[in-house]
Design a protein around this motif. Structure first.
Motif, short mmCIF file in Angstrom:
data_model
loop_
_atom_site.label_atom_id
_atom_site.label_comp_id
_atom_site.label_asym_id
_atom_site.label_seq_id
_atom_site.Cartn_x
_atom_site.Cartn_y
_atom_site.Cartn_z
N ASP A 124 0.80 -1.23 0.10
CA ASP A 124 0.13 -0.18 -0.04
C ASP A 124 1.03 1.20 0.07
OD1 ASP A 124 -2.35 1.22 0.29
OD2 ASP A 124 -2.20 1.83 2.00
N SER A 125 0.49 2.52 -0.53
CA SER A 125 1.22 3.60 -0.38
C SER A 125 1.39 3.98 1.08
CB SER A 125 0.37 4.69 -1.21
OG SER A 125 -0.97 4.83 -0.66
N GLY A 126 0.54 3.58 1.85
CA GLY A 126 0.72 4.04 3.25
C GLY A 126 0.24 2.89 4.19
N TYR A 127 -0.68 3.66 5.25
CA TYR A 127 -1.15 2.74 6.29
C TYR A 127 -2.36 1.73 5.86
CZ TYR A 127 1.91 5.63 9.12
OH TYR A 127 3.00 6.23 9.59
N GLY A 128 -3.05 2.50 5.15
CA GLY A 128 -4.63 1.72 4.68
C GLY A 128 -4.57 0.32 4.49
#
Length: 277
Positions: free
Chosen positions: A11-15
């Motif tokens: 993922d691009s972050g935390y999601g």
């Protein structure tokens, strides 16, 4: 030394941790490695070319970590990069490996449960602009979905990332976005939460959905079931996924900072390592 072949989750972050959480609940015996490109998030406002470039870099890194199967637990990456990676890159760099996304599982689910064929999608601006959900719903719903209405919600991810859920400001944006969506089509009976951050806003979303009959499509649980089914239907892939309950977390951001935020999404404390892509 024993070789590990975890399932990669990107993922691009935390999601994407909300998707991984469902994988761990349903398939605890499998090894998983999570990669969050937190240093370059958000992807939602970036061009198709940039998202593709970043996503391919992450997929290659997960292949280097021993992954034979990678899940893009990111709607933007699934919308802007998955098809190109599957069709152009995998045959050239890793023909025996697979990369899957989160859009098609949600599409298949909503096609089964909608009663009147009116589907809503809330997502980031990038996912909405890609038109991936309307395209995939038309392609895979077998004609059951007659109208797809989208609403970009650019403030929802910052609300979650800044942990201000439930505040007056957060409620304002959630309510106004949902009002706009249902003004466009009051007949919506199924609502896809087209971003992996959005399950953390579920209580607020439910408050501002105008009818109890509207079903909320939470990607995490759906993608987990679909992954389990995929492995059952592809025993050759299941055989090359190791099952030692291993968990590895990688981030392009400071590892300690990533750890401090990840628990909010995953529901458990973790240890992470910083990498560069």
């Amino acid at each position: 030394m024993a070789v590990n072949h975890p399932i990669g989750v990107f993922d691009s972050g935390y999601g994407g941790l909300t998707v991984l959480k469902e994988f761990l609940a349903l398939m605890p015996e499998y090894d998983f490695v999570y990669l969050g490109d937190n240093a370059r998030t958000p992807y939602g406002t970036r061009s198709f070319d940039v998202v593709y470039e970043y996503t391919l870099e992450a997929v290659k890194r997960l292949f280097d970590e021993g992954c034979n199967l990678v899940i893009l637990a990111c709607n933007t990456a699934s919308a802007k990069a998955l098809r190109t990676i599957q069709q152009r890159d995998l045959p050239r760099i890793a023909p025996h490996k697979r990369v899957l996304g989160v859009i098609r599982p949600a599409v298949e689910e909503v096609a089964e449960i909608t009663k009147n064929g009116h589907v809503g999608v809330v997502a980031t601006s990038g996912t909405v602009a890609s038109e991936s959900y309307p395209i995939e719903l038309e392609k895979w719903s077998g004609g059951r979905v007659r109208q797809t209405t989208q609403q970009a919600c650019p403030m929802w991810v910052p609300i979650v990332e800044n942990n201000v859920m439930g505040t007056a400001g957060a409620e304002f944006f959630i309510q106004s976005n949902l009002q706009s969506l249902f003004q466009k089509d009051p007949l919506i009976d199924s609502l896809i939460l087209g971003c992996t951050h959005y399950p953390l806003l579920m209580d607020s979303i439910r408050k501002y959905v105008p009818h109890e009959r509207v079903q909320l499509i939470d990607q995490g649980k759906i993608v987990a079931r679909k992954l389990q089914d995929y492995l059952a239907r592809h025993p050759e892939m299941d055989a090359v996924c190791t099952k030692k309950s291993g968990r590895t977390f990688l981030t392009t951001e400071d590892a300690r900072f990533f750890e401090s935020r990840a628990e909010q999404f995953l529901g458990q404390a973790i240890q992470a390592d910083k990498i560069e892509l």
